[in-house]
Motif scaffolding. Structure first.
Motif, short mmCIF file in Angstrom:
data_model
loop_
_atom_site.label_atom_id
_atom_site.label_comp_id
_atom_site.label_asym_id
_atom_site.label_seq_id
_atom_site.Cartn_x
_atom_site.Cartn_y
_atom_site.Cartn_z
N MET A 1 0.85 -1.19 0.00
CA MET A 1 0.00 0.00 0.00
C MET A 1 0.88 1.23 0.00
N SER A 2 0.46 2.25 -0.71
CA SER A 2 1.22 3.49 -0.76
C SER A 2 0.76 4.43 0.35
N VAL B 1 -1.06 7.40 2.09
CA VAL B 1 -2.36 8.04 1.87
C VAL B 1 -2.39 9.33 2.67
N ARG C 1 -15.18 7.32 3.33
CA ARG C 1 -14.52 6.59 2.25
C ARG C 1 -13.60 5.55 2.88
N PRO C 2 -13.81 4.27 2.60
CA PRO C 2 -12.88 3.27 3.11
C PRO C 2 -11.50 3.47 2.48
N LEU C 3 -10.47 3.42 3.33
CA LEU C 3 -9.10 3.60 2.85
C LEU C 3 -8.33 2.28 2.82
N GLY C 4 -8.75 1.34 3.66
CA GLY C 4 -8.05 0.06 3.70
C GLY C 4 -8.54 -0.77 4.87
N GLU C 5 -7.98 -1.96 4.97
CA GLU C 5 -8.33 -2.86 6.06
C GLU C 5 -7.06 -3.31 6.76
N VAL C 6 -7.19 -3.48 8.07
CA VAL C 6 -6.11 -4.02 8.89
C VAL C 6 -6.73 -5.19 9.63
N CYS D 1 -11.81 -2.01 9.40
CA CYS D 1 -11.90 -1.15 8.22
C CYS D 1 -11.57 0.28 8.63
N LYS E 1 -11.60 4.24 7.69
CA LYS E 1 -12.32 5.18 6.82
C LYS E 1 -11.98 6.61 7.23
#
Length: 135
Positions: free
Chosen positions: A1-2, A4, A20-25, A29, A31
């Protein structure tokens, strides 16, 4: 992942209060959203939420208790807890949704850290102080 930029991601959203979802860990989730001074109706979720204010202020009613969360602060809303955004909330908010699991929300417990400031140095840090090294 870059990398953000959270402020740019929030500014690019078409509407306030739309995340806005940015990613998951793991199962969580992450956002981002913009707040705009207007209230948001009461809600509850099946997941716990960590609410992290990057800038501005989040004004909440959590089960009839008023809570103010300032810049650089976070608040944990446990799963199933009624909460609403009060008027005056503004800025950039990161939400981490954490589904309930067998361990509950113990991983997020930060009781006793309110207003504590930076963490105290560890014993190793204290022992190394003055040697020019760090733990």
């Amino acid at each position: 992942m870059s990398v953000v930029n959270l402020f740019r991601a929030a500014a690019a959203l078409p509407d306030v209060w739309s995340s806005r979802p940015l990613g998951e860990v793991g199962t969580a989730c992450v956002k981002v959203l913009r707040m705009d001074e207007l209230p948001v109706e009461e809600e509850s979720h099946g997941s716990a939420e960590v609410l992290l204010v990057l800038d501005g202020r989040l004004e909440l009613s959590v089960e009839d208790t008023e809570v103010a969360v300032g810049q650089g602060e976070m608040y944990l809303v446990k799963a199933g807890v009624r909460h609403a955004v009060r008027p005056g909330s503004r800025g950039t908010l990161v939400i981490v949704e954490v589904p309930e699991g067998p361990g509950g929300d113990g991983l997020l417990a930060a009781d006793g850290l309110q207003g504590a400031g930076p963490p105290a140095p560890s014993a190793a840090d204290q022992a190394l102080r003055g040697t020019g090294r760090s733990a």
